[in-house]
Design an enzyme around this catalytic site. Structure first.
Site, PDB file in Angstrom:
ATOM      1  N   LYS A   1      -6.339 -16.707 -52.909  1.00  0.00           N
ATOM      2  CA  LYS A   1      -6.937 -17.056 -51.607  1.00  0.00           C
ATOM      3  C   LYS A   1      -6.522 -16.051 -50.530  1.00  0.00           C
ATOM      4  CE  LYS A   1      -4.867 -21.091 -51.499  1.00  0.00           C
ATOM      5  NZ  LYS A   1      -4.082 -21.020 -52.752  1.00  0.00           N
TER       6      LYS A   1
ATOM      7  N   ARG B   1      -5.129 -29.198 -46.971  1.00  0.00           N
ATOM      8  CA  ARG B   1      -4.602 -29.435 -48.312  1.00  0.00           C
ATOM      9  C   ARG B   1      -4.583 -30.911 -48.663  1.00  0.00           C
ATOM     10  NH1 ARG B   1      -1.394 -24.399 -48.654  1.00  0.00           N
ATOM     11  NH2 ARG B   1      -0.306 -24.387 -50.618  1.00  0.00           N
TER      12      ARG B   1
ATOM     13  N   ARG C   1       8.816 -14.290 -53.280  1.00  0.00           N
ATOM     14  CA  ARG C   1       8.916 -15.511 -52.475  1.00  0.00           C
ATOM     15  C   ARG C   1       9.811 -16.521 -53.177  1.00  0.00           C
ATOM     16  NH1 ARG C   1       2.930 -17.238 -50.549  1.00  0.00           N
ATOM     17  NH2 ARG C   1       3.687 -19.265 -51.231  1.00  0.00           N
TER      18      ARG C   1
ATOM     19  N   ARG D   1       4.139 -11.819 -58.274  1.00  0.00           N
ATOM     20  CA  ARG D   1       3.831 -11.472 -56.880  1.00  0.00           C
ATOM     21  C   ARG D   1       5.058 -10.886 -56.174  1.00  0.00           C
ATOM     22  NH1 ARG D   1       1.110 -15.808 -53.141  1.00  0.00           N
ATOM     23  NH2 ARG D   1       2.827 -17.074 -53.911  1.00  0.00           N
TER      24      ARG D   1
ATOM     25  N   ARG E   1       4.466 -27.065 -57.415  1.00  0.00           N
ATOM     26  CA  ARG E   1       3.338 -26.738 -56.523  1.00  0.00           C
ATOM     27  C   ARG E   1       2.009 -27.013 -57.235  1.00  0.00           C
ATOM     28  NH1 ARG E   1       4.659 -20.771 -55.156  1.00  0.00           N
ATOM     29  NH2 ARG E   1       2.641 -20.750 -54.112  1.00  0.00           N
TER      30      ARG E   1
HETATM   31  P1  AP5 Z   1      -2.451 -14.572 -53.541  1.00  0.00           P
HETATM   32  O1  AP5 Z   1      -3.664 -13.975 -52.922  1.00  0.00           O
HETATM   33  O2  AP5 Z   1      -1.151 -14.410 -52.842  1.00  0.00           O
HETATM   34  O3  AP5 Z   1      -2.742 -16.092 -53.955  1.00  0.00           O
HETATM   35  P2  AP5 Z   1      -2.842 -17.403 -53.062  1.00  0.00           P
HETATM   36  O4  AP5 Z   1      -3.944 -18.237 -53.635  1.00  0.00           O
HETATM   37  O5  AP5 Z   1      -2.926 -17.057 -51.612  1.00  0.00           O
HETATM   38  O6  AP5 Z   1      -1.461 -18.063 -53.442  1.00  0.00           O
HETATM   39  P3  AP5 Z   1      -0.299 -18.751 -52.571  1.00  0.00           P
HETATM   40  O7  AP5 Z   1       0.844 -18.949 -53.529  1.00  0.00           O
HETATM   41  O8  AP5 Z   1      -0.002 -17.995 -51.315  1.00  0.00           O
HETATM   42  O9  AP5 Z   1      -0.952 -20.068 -52.222  1.00  0.00           O
HETATM   43  P4  AP5 Z   1      -0.274 -21.357 -51.879  1.00  0.00           P
HETATM   44  O10 AP5 Z   1      -1.439 -22.070 -51.412  1.00  0.00           O
HETATM   45  O11 AP5 Z   1       0.534 -22.064 -52.887  1.00  0.00           O
HETATM   46  O12 AP5 Z   1       0.909 -20.896 -50.854  1.00  0.00           O
HETATM   47  P5  AP5 Z   1       1.008 -21.006 -49.272  1.00  0.00           P
HETATM   48  O13 AP5 Z   1       1.724 -19.836 -48.779  1.00  0.00           O
HETATM   49  O14 AP5 Z   1      -0.290 -21.398 -48.688  1.00  0.00           O
HETATM   50  O15 AP5 Z   1      -2.326 -13.935 -55.023  1.00  0.00           O
HETATM   51  C1  AP5 Z   1      -1.232 -14.281 -55.862  1.00  0.00           C
HETATM   52  C2  AP5 Z   1      -0.833 -13.042 -56.695  1.00  0.00           C
HETATM   53  O16 AP5 Z   1      -1.901 -12.734 -57.591  1.00  0.00           O
HETATM   54  C3  AP5 Z   1      -0.609 -11.777 -55.852  1.00  0.00           C
HETATM   55  O17 AP5 Z   1       0.427 -11.028 -56.438  1.00  0.00           O
HETATM   56  C4  AP5 Z   1      -1.944 -11.018 -55.946  1.00  0.00           C
HETATM   57  O18 AP5 Z   1      -1.738  -9.609 -55.853  1.00  0.00           O
HETATM   58  C5  AP5 Z   1      -2.426 -11.419 -57.348  1.00  0.00           C
HETATM   59  N1  AP5 Z   1      -3.878 -11.521 -57.477  1.00  0.00           N
HETATM   60  C6  AP5 Z   1      -4.767 -12.016 -56.560  1.00  0.00           C
HETATM   61  N2  AP5 Z   1      -6.023 -11.983 -57.067  1.00  0.00           N
HETATM   62  C7  AP5 Z   1      -5.921 -11.480 -58.326  1.00  0.00           C
HETATM   63  C8  AP5 Z   1      -6.889 -11.204 -59.361  1.00  0.00           C
HETATM   64  N3  AP5 Z   1      -8.203 -11.459 -59.202  1.00  0.00           N
HETATM   65  N4  AP5 Z   1      -6.430 -10.688 -60.536  1.00  0.00           N
HETATM   66  C9  AP5 Z   1      -5.097 -10.428 -60.708  1.00  0.00           C
HETATM   67  N5  AP5 Z   1      -4.140 -10.663 -59.760  1.00  0.00           N
HETATM   68  C10 AP5 Z   1      -4.554 -11.190 -58.590  1.00  0.00           C
HETATM   69  O19 AP5 Z   1       1.956 -22.320 -49.128  1.00  0.00           O
HETATM   70  C11 AP5 Z   1       3.322 -22.277 -49.442  1.00  0.00           C
HETATM   71  C12 AP5 Z   1       3.963 -23.619 -49.087  1.00  0.00           C
HETATM   72  O20 AP5 Z   1       3.829 -23.878 -47.686  1.00  0.00           O
HETATM   73  C13 AP5 Z   1       3.338 -24.841 -49.771  1.00  0.00           C
HETATM   74  O21 AP5 Z   1       3.873 -25.069 -51.069  1.00  0.00           O
HETATM   75  C14 AP5 Z   1       3.722 -25.966 -48.785  1.00  0.00           C
HETATM   76  O22 AP5 Z   1       5.077 -26.314 -48.931  1.00  0.00           O
HETATM   77  C15 AP5 Z   1       3.571 -25.274 -47.433  1.00  0.00           C
HETATM   78  N6  AP5 Z   1       2.202 -25.398 -46.894  1.00  0.00           N
HETATM   79  C16 AP5 Z   1       1.331 -24.381 -46.637  1.00  0.00           C
HETATM   80  N7  AP5 Z   1       0.187 -24.865 -46.139  1.00  0.00           N
HETATM   81  C17 AP5 Z   1       0.337 -26.220 -46.084  1.00  0.00           C
HETATM   82  C18 AP5 Z   1      -0.532 -27.271 -45.684  1.00  0.00           C
HETATM   83  N8  AP5 Z   1      -1.777 -27.039 -45.230  1.00  0.00           N
HETATM   84  N9  AP5 Z   1      -0.069 -28.534 -45.774  1.00  0.00           N
HETATM   85  C19 AP5 Z   1       1.186 -28.808 -46.202  1.00  0.00           C
HETATM   86  N10 AP5 Z   1       2.056 -27.849 -46.614  1.00  0.00           N
HETATM   87  C20 AP5 Z   1       1.623 -26.556 -46.554  1.00  0.00           C
END
Ligand code: AP5
Length: 216
Positions: free
Chosen positions: A13, A88, A160, A127, A171
């Site tokens: 994403k 979410r 991370r 990552r 997660r």
């Molecule tokens: P990346 O693009 O970083 O993936 P992502 O979907 O953004 O993954 P996240 O882990 O950031 O999502 P998340 O939703 O769990 O974490 P967030 O920070 O929002 O890609 C991942 C890897 O794959 C990278 O290395 C990239 O290079 C690679 N890649 C990408 N596309 C690829 C492809 N096509 N092929 C190969 N490789 C590829 O949330 C973290 C924490 O914050 C949560 O657990 C929660 O505690 C809190 N939080 C955040 N938002 C909320 C909310 N709205 N409500 C409650 N808690 C929240």
């Protein structure tokens, strides 16, 4: 244009949101990034949120909605917005509707990125993020030229803390329990959810994403 990106942790994403905003302009709003920034700044919100994030649990809805409300109060309503990792939960989705009504915008598109769990685990374990400019790499799919060093700005790359295997497993479970009900929610929404396979190279996902948005 207000776009919501749904999909499990590690599906890509953030990668796709950044690429879209680079090309069409606007604001990439990642609640995860905002929370990590609040933690680095030592705010009460950031310090409180870190406890949940370290365990792979969701930060409470009221805190997240407050964060979004504050953030949008300074955003130009005409700007393109891509929400990444928000909403979410159903409560967050309902809260967002109210916030958007206040700033007179509506949701234009909801995109669900999909990939199987073994691929998500591989992406998350590989990552690496730059502590200086935020660029994201992957030791399996997109390795930095010099190990541990950002290819964009030369800053240090880190893993991370919530990308450790136990936290990743939680997660993924939390996503299944709390976030997948949004798929049904947005399927019957006027913006109508569209599915994009993330199980292809980044450039191909980007092409499929733009096609879903009907952008040339
Ligand atoms: P990346 O693009 O970083 O993936 P992502 O979907 O953004 O993954 P996240 O882990 O950031 O999502 P998340 O939703 O769990 O974490 P967030 O920070 O929002 O890609 C991942 C890897 O794959 C990278 O290395 C990239 O290079 C690679 N890649 C990408 N596309 C690829 C492809 N096509 N092929 C190969 N490789 C590829 O949330 C973290 C924490 O914050 C949560 O657990 C929660 O505690 C809190 N939080 C955040 N938002 C909320 C909310 N709205 N409500 C409650 N808690 C929240």
């Amino acid at each position: 244009m207000v776009i919501i990106l749904l999909g499990p942790p590690g599906v890509g994403k953030g990668t796709q949101a950044a690429r879209l905003i680079d090309s069409v302009g606007g604001e990439h709003i990642s609640t995860g990034d905002l929370l990590r920034e609040a933690y680095r700044d030592g705010t009460d919100l950031g310090l409180g949120a870190q406890e949940f994030m370290d365990k792979g649990e969701l930060v409470p809805d009221l805190l997240i909605l407050g964060l979004i409300r504050d953030h949008l109060s300074t955003t130009d309503p005409e700007t393109n917005i891509v929400f990444d990792g928000f909403p979410r939960t159903i409560a967050q989705a309902e809260g967002l509707e109210g916030v958007l009504l206040d700033v007179a915008c509506g949701i234009s598109e909801v995109i669900l990125f999909e990939a199987p769990e073994d691929e998500l685990i591989k992406r998350l374990s590989g990552r690496r993020s730059c502590t200086n400019c935020g660029a994201v790499f992957n030791v399996h799919f997109d390795p930095p030229i010099i190990e541990g060093e950002c290819g964009r700005c030369g800053g240090p790359l880190i893993q991370r803390s919530d990308d450790q295997p136990d936290t990743v497993r939680n997660r993924l479970m939390v996503y299944e329990t709390h976030t997948t009900p949004l798929i049904e929610h947005y399927t019957s929404h006027p913006a109508s959810l569209k599915r994009v396979s993330a199980m292809q190279p980044v450039n191909d996902v980007q092409r499929a994403f733009r096609a879903a948005l009907e952008i040339d």
